[in-house]
Scaffold this active site. Structure first.
Site, PDB file in Angstrom:
ATOM      1  CB  CYS A  23     -21.357  26.832 -10.857  1.00 18.81           C
ATOM      2  SG  CYS A  23     -20.407  25.561 -10.084  1.00 18.81           S
ATOM      3  CB  CYS A  68      -3.091   4.549 -15.834  1.00 15.50           C
ATOM      4  SG  CYS A  68      -4.216   3.167 -14.553  1.00 15.50           S
ATOM      5  CB  CYS A  79      -0.769   0.107   1.216  1.00 15.80           C
ATOM      6  SG  CYS A  79      -1.679   1.676   1.760  1.00 15.80           S
ATOM      7  CB  CYS A 103       0.399   1.851   4.743  1.00 17.37           C
ATOM      8  SG  CYS A 103      -0.931   0.881   4.131  1.00 17.37           S
ATOM      9  CB  CYS A 148     -23.024  39.545   4.819  1.00 20.22           C
ATOM     10  SG  CYS A 148     -22.732  39.127   3.397  1.00 20.22           S
ATOM     11  CB  CYS A 169      -0.442   4.262 -11.648  1.00 17.64           C
ATOM     12  SG  CYS A 169      -2.100   5.014 -11.276  1.00 17.64           S
ATOM     13  CB  CYS A 226     -21.714  21.151   0.822  1.00 21.15           C
ATOM     14  SG  CYS A 226     -22.706  21.835   2.158  1.00 21.15           S
TER      15      CYS A 226
HETATM   16 ZN   LIG Z   1      -4.022   4.392 -11.970  1.00 21.16          ZN
HETATM   17 ZN   LIG Z   2     -21.667  27.404  -8.259  1.00 23.28          ZN
HETATM   18 ZN   LIG Z   3      -2.576   0.949   4.074  1.00 27.26          ZN
HETATM   19 ZN   LIG Z   4     -20.864  39.004   3.161  1.00 33.41          ZN
END
Ligand SMILES: [Zn+2]
Ligand SMILES: [Zn+2]
Ligand SMILES: [Zn+2]
Ligand SMILES: [Zn+2]
Ligand SMILES: [Zn+2]
Ligand SMILES: [Zn+2]
Lengths: 153, 599
Positions: free
Chosen positions: B339, B265, B223, B228, B314, B255, B305
């Protein structure tokens, strides 16, 4: 510098190199540094280097003989396994090194490499290509360089 | 708690799932029994997950697993070939730990194998003399001060120790150590190492041996996560290279970059190189603060988010990526999320050559910046989600269980949601590298891709927001909240819908959206292409969504879908809201009511 700190093995090797030199090869330690050797190899007969005298330097690093000696051509030479700086592509100087090898065996191997260039494992791409595409012409160039740079004058 | 708008948002995702993927769920749904379908859908999903995990294409190995397997392999070879453990180890090392290969080679030509790996049939005694010269230091020693490998070539113990020590400090090549005699190739095995190496070197050697078992084997890899110690054994020929280690790091087995489905890859390598080359130009993007588009005060992004609310007084709500007002997000493009789309500034009028070149250079940097920012922001969003997942697992779940008087076992849906968010942020991130390399001239493909990506972005935003912000209310509640079950249904529903959407998105992008014809080919594309065949993979089956949907989506074809020849079956984006055929609720973008909430 005296030989005080030198391992006995290096002293023995040096003595033997001086007392029973291999044919066509001479190696003598420098006055200042017993780990540094001035080397001369005669171009082997029936090779493009015949008649040439090639100077090399050889240095035994601190780890020697666990690590290989460092060797390099000082005389310009046209050879597919030797580059512009005189570095040599030879397995026993790299991964095939064994501490049971010696200065003498290394120099004999280099001499053999002059007799049998190996363009399939090149150090100098241009020269190797030349060797493979037109061996006769490459050999001529090698002879020419031998005359020009290794005439021993 | 929810504004009506929020409810619609949830509707949208569910309907979107239905519309796109009904082909995936072979339910008897032509009758359009929404509630039944939903339940069916759920159980289908959980089954899917389990079968997914069962047919995993890899195994995670711990250090002790590896040692055990290695020991077993050595033991097997040693038993079958009747050779010593050390010899078996040398053989396996040489044939890259393939037991079957060792057996094949050995029984085909034992003599040759012995020569190649340096194993003698019978050990040779050291020369019988009182004193022997050491071939390395050139000193003479009595024979009991000398050591030899099976070949009997004697060297003094000091030289042996130097030889072995040098080999081990030179690296893993020490595993293939041979007798120092240049004319001899006899193997120096682990028994000699144990006898001659320092404690530290012995440990190094055994570490190399372990590493070799993983690194020389074509089917195993370490890994790549820093620190690890797990390795992964991969079943060759599996359809996906994505692997998730027990340390929770996901990576591409091929890869060894971090997991990057749906991007291949080669594209990942190109993208990473590009990011390195542009890193100086892009540093500002990684800064975590932007001025509020309304009050201009710097706002720090401290959540996952993209829906940002400026600090009081505001309180302006905007999109972190495009800095547009959240309320209008999507409206200006006819009601869908856009967007994600990059539009180069249109240049008009005559330019001289140098101006044009400058303009092009600016555009190409702008274009890259667009994709890079979204790639990088999803990356940091993912990091944030990972941290949130951990804090959820480590403290918040207990607190929530306390506040809402729910056993923790009943709160697994929250962990599932966060796991899904982490995974989707990763996929979404890579779709931006995918988008960057989509050819400008493949107009139809690009349009469709951007549509799918926009939907993915919007769906994930809803899930992320629900898990991040709406959950907060229940965490802070003084007493159990009445509508917690409602929240459970909503979050679990969003999780399942988003999982399906992303799984299908990945599949569609991996097949290169190959069903999308060039824009000149509308007539054909119209007949043959539908999001179901594109995304459902199995195609064919028509779900209830289509049945319900057809009535509500006849006239109003969104222009993008029309241009790419998907008008007849694409989830129609309509301007404004419509009415659900079943419950007469106002519906989401696709003219379908959210099954989840319509009861
Ligand atoms: Zn790959
Ligand atoms: Zn946006
Ligand atoms: Zn690992
Ligand atoms: Zn503002
Ligand atoms: Zn010795
Ligand atoms: Zn030997």
């Amino acid at each position: 510098m005296a030989s005080r700190n030198l391992p006995p093995r290096i002293i023995k090797e040096t003595q033997r190199l001086l007392s029973e030199p291999a044919p066509g090869i001479s190696a003598s330690p420098s006055e200042e540094n017993m780990r540094y050797f001035n080397v001369m190899i005669l171009g082997p007969t029936q090779s493009p280097y015949e008649g040439g005298v090639f100077k090399l330097e050889l240095f035994l690093p601190e780890e020697y003989p666990m690590a290989p000696p460092k060797v390099r051509f000082l005389t310009k030479i046209y050879h597919p396994n030797i580059d512009k700086l005189g570095r040599i592509c030879l397995d026993i100087l790299k991964d095939k090194w064994s501490p049971a090898l010696q200065i003498r065996t290394v120099l004999l191997s280099i001499q053999a490499l002059l007799s049998a260039p190996n363009p399939d494992d090149p150090l100098s791409d241009n020269i190797a290509k030349h060797w493979k595409t037109n061996e006769a012409e490459a050999v001529e160039t090698a002879k020419e360089w031998t005359r020009l740079y290794a005439s021993g004058a | 708690m929810d504004s009506e708008d929020d409810m619609h948002d949830a509707h949208d995702v569910e309907s979107l799932d239905d519309d796109f993927y009904s082909g995936d769920t072979p339910m008897g749904s032509e009758d359009g029994d929404a509630e039944y379908d939903f339940v069916d859908n759920e159980s289908e999903d959980s089954e899917d997950v389990t079968s997914h995990r069962q047919q995993q294409s890899y195994t995670i190995l711990s250090v002790s697993d590896i040692r055990q397997r290695q020991e077993e392999d050595i033991h097997r070879v040693s038993t079958v070939l009747s050779i010593s453990r050390v010899a078996a180890c040398v053989l396996l090392r040489h044939y890259k730990w393939s037991v079957s290969r060792v057996h094949d080679e050995w029984f085909a030509d034992e003599e040759n194998v012995r020569k190649v790996v340096g194993l003698l049939e019978k050990p040779v005694e050291m020369p019988n003399a009182r004193e022997l010269p050491c071939g390395i230091c050139f000193e003479s020693y009595s024979s009991n001060e000398m050591t030899a490998a099976a070949c009997g070539h004697p060297f003094c113990s000091a030289c042996w120790r130097g030889y072995v020590g040098t080999a081990i400090s030179d690296g893993p090549g020490c595993l293939m150590l041979r007798c120092p005699d240049p004319s001899c190739g006899v193997a120096v095995g682990e028994d000699m190492i144990r006898m001659l190496a320092s404690d530290e070197d012995k440990q190094k050697y055994s570490r190399y041996l372990l590493r070799s078992y993983i690194e020389d084997n074509r089917k195993t890899k370490w890994c790549p996560a820093p620190g690890c110690e797990f390795a992964v054994e991969f079943v060759m020929g599996s359809s996906s290279y994505d692997v998730t280690c027990n340390c929770s790091y996901s990576f591409c087995w091929n890869c060894t970059e971090e997991a990057h489905r749906p991007v291949d890859c080669a594209t990942v390598a190109k993208w990473i190189l590009k990011n390195c080359a542009e890193s100086e130009n892009m540093n500002w993007i990684l800064a975590n603060s932007k001025p509020c588009p309304k009050c201009k005060r710097p706002i720090e992004k401290n959540q996952g988010c993209m829906h940002i609310t400026c600090t009081p007084p505001c309180k302006f709500e905007f999109c972190w990526l495009c800095l547009g007002a959240w309320s209008e997000h999507g409206e200006r493009t006819g009601g869908f999320y856009a967007c994600n789309r990059y539009e180069a500034a249109k240049q008009e009028g005559a330019y001289d050559e140098s101006e044009r070149r400058r303009e092009m250079a600016k555009n190409s940097l702008e274009r890259y910046t667009h994709y890079y920012e979204r790639w990088a922001t999803n990356q940091s969003s993912r990091q944030k989600a990972l941290a949130d997942l951990h804090s959820m697992q480590n403290e918040k779940l207990e607190k929530l269980s306390d506040r809402q008087s729910q056993p923790e076992s009943q709160l697994k849906f929250i962990i599932e949601a966060w796991l899904q968010i982490v995974e989707c942020r990763r996929v979404l991130k890579w779709t931006y590298a995918y988008g960057y390399y989509l050819l400008e001239n493949e107009y139809a493909k690009r349009q469709f891709f951007e549509y799918l990506q926009g939907e993915a972005e919007a769906g994930l935003e809803r899930l992320h927001q629900c898990a991040e912000k709406e959950l907060q209310v229940y965490l802070e509640a003084e007493a159990p909240t009445k509508d917690f079950n409602y929240f459970r249904t909503k979050l679990a529903g969003l999780t399942s819908v988003t999982r399906n959407y992303f799984e299908n998105l990945v599949r569609a992008l991996e097949t290169g959206l190959r069903d999308v014809g060039p824009s000149g080919n509308q007539a054909n594309a119209n007949k043959n292409t539908s999001p179901k065949s594109l995304l459902g993979g199995k195609g064919g089956k028509s779900g209830k969504a289509k049945v319900i949907g057809t009535s509500s989506r006849s006239g109003d074809e969104a222009w993008t879908m029309a241009t790419i020849g998907l008008a007849s079956t694409a989830p129609t984006r309509t301007r404004g809201r419509q009415t659900c055929a079943r419950c007469a609720n106002s519906t989401g973008r696709f003219g379908l009511c959210c099954l989840l909430l319509c009861d």
